[in-house]
Motif scaffolding. Sequence first.
Motif, mmCIF file in Angstrom:
data_model
loop_
_atom_site.group_PDB
_atom_site.id
_atom_site.type_symbol
_atom_site.label_atom_id
_atom_site.label_comp_id
_atom_site.label_asym_id
_atom_site.label_seq_id
_atom_site.Cartn_x
_atom_site.Cartn_y
_atom_site.Cartn_z
ATOM 1 N N GLU A 42 4.384 -6.606 17.766
ATOM 2 C CA GLU A 42 4.572 -6.666 16.315
ATOM 3 C C GLU A 42 3.236 -6.527 15.588
ATOM 4 O O GLU A 42 3.147 -5.899 14.533
ATOM 5 C CB GLU A 42 5.255 -7.983 15.942
ATOM 6 N N LEU A 43 2.202 -7.136 16.171
ATOM 7 C CA LEU A 43 0.854 -6.974 15.606
ATOM 8 C C LEU A 43 0.497 -5.493 15.528
ATOM 9 O O LEU A 43 0.063 -4.980 14.491
ATOM 10 C CB LEU A 43 -0.167 -7.710 16.481
ATOM 11 N N LYS A 44 0.718 -4.808 16.641
ATOM 12 C CA LYS A 44 0.405 -3.383 16.681
ATOM 13 C C LYS A 44 1.189 -2.627 15.620
ATOM 14 O O LYS A 44 0.621 -1.841 14.848
ATOM 15 C CB LYS A 44 0.762 -2.820 18.066
ATOM 16 N N ALA A 45 2.495 -2.904 15.562
ATOM 17 C CA ALA A 45 3.352 -2.177 14.621
ATOM 18 C C ALA A 45 2.914 -2.412 13.183
ATOM 19 O O ALA A 45 2.862 -1.484 12.367
ATOM 20 C CB ALA A 45 4.806 -2.609 14.812
ATOM 21 N N THR A 46 2.582 -3.656 12.865
ATOM 22 C CA THR A 46 2.194 -3.997 11.495
ATOM 23 C C THR A 46 0.912 -3.265 11.101
ATOM 24 O O THR A 46 0.814 -2.689 10.018
ATOM 25 C CB THR A 46 1.974 -5.518 11.374
ATOM 26 N N VAL A 102 -0.412 -0.603 12.534
ATOM 27 C CA VAL A 102 -0.218 0.851 12.515
ATOM 28 C C VAL A 102 0.420 1.259 11.189
ATOM 29 O O VAL A 102 0.011 2.219 10.541
ATOM 30 C CB VAL A 102 0.631 1.315 13.713
ATOM 31 N N SER A 103 1.399 0.468 10.757
ATOM 32 C CA SER A 103 2.053 0.754 9.485
ATOM 33 C C SER A 103 1.044 0.680 8.340
ATOM 34 O O SER A 103 0.996 1.551 7.466
ATOM 35 C CB SER A 103 3.194 -0.230 9.247
ATOM 36 N N PHE A 104 0.213 -0.370 8.366
ATOM 37 C CA PHE A 104 -0.832 -0.485 7.341
ATOM 38 C C PHE A 104 -1.732 0.752 7.342
ATOM 39 O O PHE A 104 -1.970 1.370 6.304
ATOM 40 C CB PHE A 104 -1.684 -1.738 7.553
ATOM 41 N N ALA A 105 -2.226 1.097 8.548
ATOM 42 C CA ALA A 105 -3.204 2.194 8.641
ATOM 43 C C ALA A 105 -2.603 3.502 8.146
ATOM 44 O O ALA A 105 -3.263 4.296 7.485
ATOM 45 C CB ALA A 105 -3.703 2.336 10.071
ATOM 46 N N LYS A 106 -1.321 3.721 8.468
ATOM 47 C CA LYS A 106 -0.689 4.966 8.035
ATOM 48 C C LYS A 106 -0.489 4.986 6.521
ATOM 49 O O LYS A 106 -0.622 6.031 5.890
ATOM 50 C CB LYS A 106 0.631 5.174 8.764
ATOM 51 N N GLN A 107 -0.162 3.823 5.943
ATOM 52 C CA GLN A 107 -0.008 3.776 4.490
ATOM 53 C C GLN A 107 -1.352 3.967 3.802
ATOM 54 O O GLN A 107 -1.446 4.566 2.738
ATOM 55 C CB GLN A 107 0.587 2.433 4.057
ATOM 56 N N PHE A 108 -2.391 3.428 4.416
ATOM 57 C CA PHE A 108 -3.694 3.442 3.757
ATOM 58 C C PHE A 108 -4.468 4.734 4.019
ATOM 59 O O PHE A 108 -5.075 5.297 3.119
ATOM 60 C CB PHE A 108 -4.510 2.234 4.213
ATOM 61 N N TYR A 109 -4.454 5.166 5.276
ATOM 62 C CA TYR A 109 -5.298 6.321 5.648
ATOM 63 C C TYR A 109 -4.514 7.633 5.752
ATOM 64 O O TYR A 109 -5.105 8.684 5.891
ATOM 65 C CB TYR A 109 -5.999 6.063 6.977
ATOM 66 N N GLY A 110 -3.197 7.542 5.753
ATOM 67 C CA GLY A 110 -2.421 8.768 5.874
ATOM 68 C C GLY A 110 -1.553 8.739 7.117
ATOM 69 O O GLY A 110 -1.982 8.274 8.166
ATOM 70 N N SER A 111 -0.356 9.268 6.997
ATOM 71 C CA SER A 111 0.644 9.085 8.045
ATOM 72 C C SER A 111 0.368 9.920 9.291
ATOM 73 O O SER A 111 0.977 9.723 10.329
ATOM 74 C CB SER A 111 2.026 9.424 7.498
ATOM 75 N N GLU A 112 -0.596 10.843 9.193
ATOM 76 C CA GLU A 112 -0.832 11.740 10.317
ATOM 77 C C GLU A 112 -1.781 11.162 11.359
ATOM 78 O O GLU A 112 -2.000 11.750 12.402
ATOM 79 C CB GLU A 112 -1.424 13.066 9.812
ATOM 80 N N LEU A 113 -2.373 10.004 11.036
ATOM 81 C CA LEU A 113 -3.484 9.574 11.880
ATOM 82 C C LEU A 113 -3.058 9.180 13.289
ATOM 83 O O LEU A 113 -1.936 8.764 13.536
ATOM 84 C CB LEU A 113 -4.240 8.412 11.224
ATOM 85 N N LYS A 114 -4.004 9.323 14.226
ATOM 86 C CA LYS A 114 -3.839 8.807 15.580
ATOM 87 C C LYS A 114 -4.622 7.507 15.654
ATOM 88 O O LYS A 114 -5.587 7.312 14.922
ATOM 89 C CB LYS A 114 -4.399 9.802 16.589
ATOM 90 N N ASP A 174 -2.597 0.469 25.465
ATOM 91 C CA ASP A 174 -1.751 1.606 25.093
ATOM 92 C C ASP A 174 -0.312 1.405 25.551
ATOM 93 O O ASP A 174 0.617 1.966 24.975
ATOM 94 C CB ASP A 174 -2.282 2.894 25.745
ATOM 95 N N ASN A 175 -0.145 0.621 26.615
ATOM 96 C CA ASN A 175 1.206 0.407 27.143
ATOM 97 C C ASN A 175 1.995 -0.647 26.372
ATOM 98 O O ASN A 175 3.183 -0.821 26.614
ATOM 99 C CB ASN A 175 1.148 0.020 28.621
ATOM 100 N N ILE A 176 1.312 -1.366 25.499
ATOM 101 C CA ILE A 176 2.047 -2.317 24.657
ATOM 102 C C ILE A 176 2.789 -1.503 23.616
ATOM 103 O O ILE A 176 2.176 -0.691 22.909
ATOM 104 C CB ILE A 176 1.092 -3.325 23.987
ATOM 105 N N PRO A 177 4.107 -1.663 23.515
ATOM 106 C CA PRO A 177 4.863 -0.823 22.576
ATOM 107 C C PRO A 177 4.630 -1.270 21.135
ATOM 108 O O PRO A 177 4.151 -2.370 20.893
ATOM 109 C CB PRO A 177 6.320 -1.080 22.970
ATOM 110 N N THR A 178 4.935 -0.373 20.201
ATOM 111 C CA THR A 178 5.043 -0.828 18.817
ATOM 112 C C THR A 178 6.526 -0.918 18.519
ATOM 113 O O THR A 178 7.327 -0.217 19.129
ATOM 114 C CB THR A 178 4.398 0.153 17.817
ATOM 115 N N ILE A 179 6.892 -1.795 17.615
ATOM 116 C CA ILE A 179 8.308 -1.942 17.298
ATOM 117 C C ILE A 179 8.603 -1.200 16.004
ATOM 118 O O ILE A 179 7.695 -0.923 15.226
ATOM 119 C CB ILE A 179 8.685 -3.435 17.176
#
Lengths: 337, 802
Positions: free
Chosen positions: A222-226, A228-240, B475-480
């Motif tokens: 969930e940390l990752k997802a949150t 990633v969502s922030f970064a895409k909203q802030f820096y642009g949805s195309e980012l890696k 990298d293997n930790i998924p995102t939800i």
Amino acid sequence: MLDEKIKSIHSEFKKEISGADNQKIIDEIRIKYLSRNGLVSVLFEELKSAPKEEKPLLGKRLNELRNSVTLMFEEAKEKVDASEKFSEHKIDLSLNGIARSIGSKHVLTQTLDEIKNIFKGMGFSVALGPELESDYYNFEALNFPHDHPARDMQDTYFINDNFLLRTHTTPVQVRIMEKQEPPVRAIMPGRVYRNEAVSARSYCMFHQVDGIYVDTNVNFAELKATLVSFAKQFYGSELKYRFRPSFFPFTEPSAEMDITCFLCHGSGCKICKGSGWLEILGCGMVDPNVFKSVNYDSEKYTGYAFGMGIERIGLLKYGIDDIRIYFENDLRFLKQF
Amino acid sequence: MKVSLNWLKKYVNLDGIPVSEIIHTLTMSGLEVEEVIDQNEIFKNFVVGFVKEKTKHTNADKLSVCKVSNGTDELQVICGAPNVDAGQKIVFAQIGAVVPNGNFKITKAKIRGTESFGMICSESELEISDNHDGIMVLPADVKEGTPISEALELNDVILEIAITPNRPDALSHFGVARDLSALFQRELKLPEINFEESSEPIEKFAAVEILDEVNCPRYSSKVVVNITVKESPAWLKKAVQKIGMRPINNIVDATNFVMFETGQPLHAFDLNMLNGNKIVVKSTKEESQFTTLDSKIRKLPLNTLLICDAEKPVAVAGVMGGENSEVTTETKNILIESAFFNPSSIRKTAKALGLSTDASYRFERTTNAGGTVYAAERAAQLIAELGGGKVAKGTLDVYPKIIEMPVVTLRFARVEKLLGYFIQPEKIKNIVTSLGFEITDENENEIVVKVPLFRPDVEREVDVIEEVARINGYDNIPTIASFSVPLGVKNDDSSFYDKVRDTAVGLGFFEMINNPLQNEKIAALTGSQIGVLNPQSLDMAFLRTSLIPGALMVASKNFNVGEKNLALFEIGNTFNKKSEGNLIKEFSDFTEDTKLLFLLSGKASLKEWYSDEKNISFYNLKGFINSFITNLALDNVLNDSYYHSEDRIFNLVFTKEHNGSVIGKGGRIKKEVLKQFDIQQEVFCFEFDMKVLEKLSTSKTKYIPLLKYPKMMRDFAFIFDDDVEYNDVASFIKKKGGSLLKSVRLFDLFESESLGSGKKSMAFELEYYDENRTLTDEEVEKDFTNLITLVSGEFKAKLRGN
Ligand SMILES: [Zn+2]
């Protein structure tokens, strides 16, 4: 007497009104004849002291005078209004407009606002805390033991043995959790201090946004997802992006988040030191020792935390090449944002 | 830390794995590779050359013209070194080569009229030593044309790794190799100790006693006798150079090599210099002085852990050895120290001495208490091999209290709960064992592991989970795809600040952010200043007590660059001691307030085709402040007061008050204050206490129904004595004007000769209405006429207009 005056005022008015060709003269005439203390009103005052037998006639004359003058005045005014409208083509449209000055928020405030809005949209509160902080909140409660090399990670301005200028906004996490049972979901923006020599790349203070979420079922995914969502909203949805293991005393496991360099798009350049990646924030799962210092049960609750610097974002986003310019407040700089 | 890839390959087989993958994998496992130095790249275009012929340059005495063969071609090269000669094998930098020392590229050149197609290099030009006495001459048996990287074995890749403070184990090649072995699932092979010991027992040569067991839990040592101190062999010199150290002699180089190999700092004493052939570890009971081996006299504070012989100190434990027992070319017998010290003791000493060494850096991060004997033996073996000595039989290992390895239970379910995904138990077990953890017990739900002492960062279940997550890859930790948000009251502590910023911006002000650290004189100007103990400079040694001085500094800087018209604001914290001179022991001993500051200076309007130039005056400040307050709906909550008298900062003063206490204050900055900031033009400032403003502004704005009936306007002008103040007249009018009078506005003010001296005219517009009905002319006229009489009487004023 009064009769004479009526006549002379009438003719005088006629003369003046015939020469009235602009608004300014119209206004002057209005004041001279038709205002509260104007010539016509004064005559009505004088009527009071006229001989009783003359009053009806003089009154009638006066009313006629007022009506005639008012009528002529209105006609003249209409004419002037119309002629000014007619001469609109004489207005030089190419002249500069009459400006109204408006200020602006500091670029760091604008960046912070943007970040705040994204996290508020994801259900985070916003909390603030003191800058002159105790060693306990800044270090000890966050699992930085005394005499531990982890303290070297953050060069500190000390006031004395127990007080210091906070080196991060993370102490606000502790302050919130002391006051509140989970769930806790908040970001903590603010100013922080680092005892570093001032140069183009580092300053004695900067701004940070910390975040925390504690509940019964919070995990790294969930940390990752949150974030990633922030970064895409802030820096642009195309980012890696990528998450790398790192170390912070107050999180375990800890990570740093990189995004693809938006200058070179990953091929490597000066800004990203050739790696193609830019580090944008640190994060991790809240360390059980932090929960212990706020009396949370770390078996029951888990949480994540993150933190990012604001100045750096501007350096990257606007190509600002000297961090000191943020705090010089040169109007030529402030006006650009 | 610098790590050599060739060195790592001795401990873990990395065959078939591209260097780029090794780098990426290390970075992604927490050992961030910050820089890569690839010697193959550096020495591209450098080959072994053969000098076929040497003649004197016709135009320069000191230059030679050489014919150099690179194996395929013969090239003319000008060389300035006196030692160049025909028949030598040399290092030949061909066209296109970039010489490491100086970072310049070799191109075709003409030197004193003669063409040159390359360069013959010295060791210092290649940066492989400081030796710049002429060119480097290679052994005769190397073939011309061989790449130099191959001929000199300069084919390594050096990685600069950023090691976080939790990973002292990775401050060594063993540690990095161990991670690589886990990451690539390749076997870790650490060197076995294998040397011949002499028949004489170590006890015959030395003894060790620990008096401070808390700060020195373990002290292991080996003795090597009859050694010869000399230059290290080429491989060892090269090895220590790669990791950024300067070769010194075979003994010092060997101890350094073992430190970078194992992570265990070692020290070699000249055994003959140790009085009583004895080592005593103890802490100082009083302050003293000691000369370290860098010939510097150090002041040792109380409780510094020292290594002593029977009589005197011989080293500052864990930090640096002493000059009095240093290994020299005369040294015959040595004692190798391999100890485990209390990390915080070493850290305190290193900080007190302002001395950070490779040893102290490792000790303060916790070294491997279980590895002291191995490291001592490894060094003894190496020294005996290099220096031709004999290793005394046995090890002196004083270890009064065995440090137990932590035992941690890892629940598989907890791994999933924390990381958010399931990892196969087999995989988890594989990861922990490959990192050197021992599984002592297990069932289907959990394992019990014993954590080796070289991983001091792993003590709890969560620490083991981090290891699993790290090696298995983040990298293997998924995102939800979505998450739930807890409901409940959401607060934004900063929302009032945002509103204030918006209002200020709307009024034309630019936001500034100033450094709260300033010099004492400036900070003392506006309050009771708090200093920092360790400032970078005197100009940044105290915290601001108000936002005004910082703003004045900004104004001054702007004026200097020609920005003369300023409207600035700032929201920031200020810091004041509660009482002069008191110490800060509690939060209650000082105040930290959030303030809002406005600054105005320069022109209120510029000369334009539609306007005339006007300077900012006190009235601009007042107008802005009142507009601001009105926007916050506080205009009916706050009272004003004014005074001409001076205070420390202002000479025209204007305050906003609530219930008698000042919550905002400003005015015109005094000339004497402006002078301190080198400012020549007038400046106006106003400062609010944000916390109080915020509290007051929480009172809800109420809606007032719109007026349904017409208003009636009247106006009059009076001639007053010029000492009559506007506010007295306006208040009087409001008070005496009758219930229908709703507002009073001054619309004209002037003095002129026609009025007479000492007189002024003020003209007011009056607004009459009633919320419930239409007024008649007569009733307004009655009130208005009455008011004229009252005003004339009260102020001895004359109605104008007749
Ligand atoms: Zn880049």
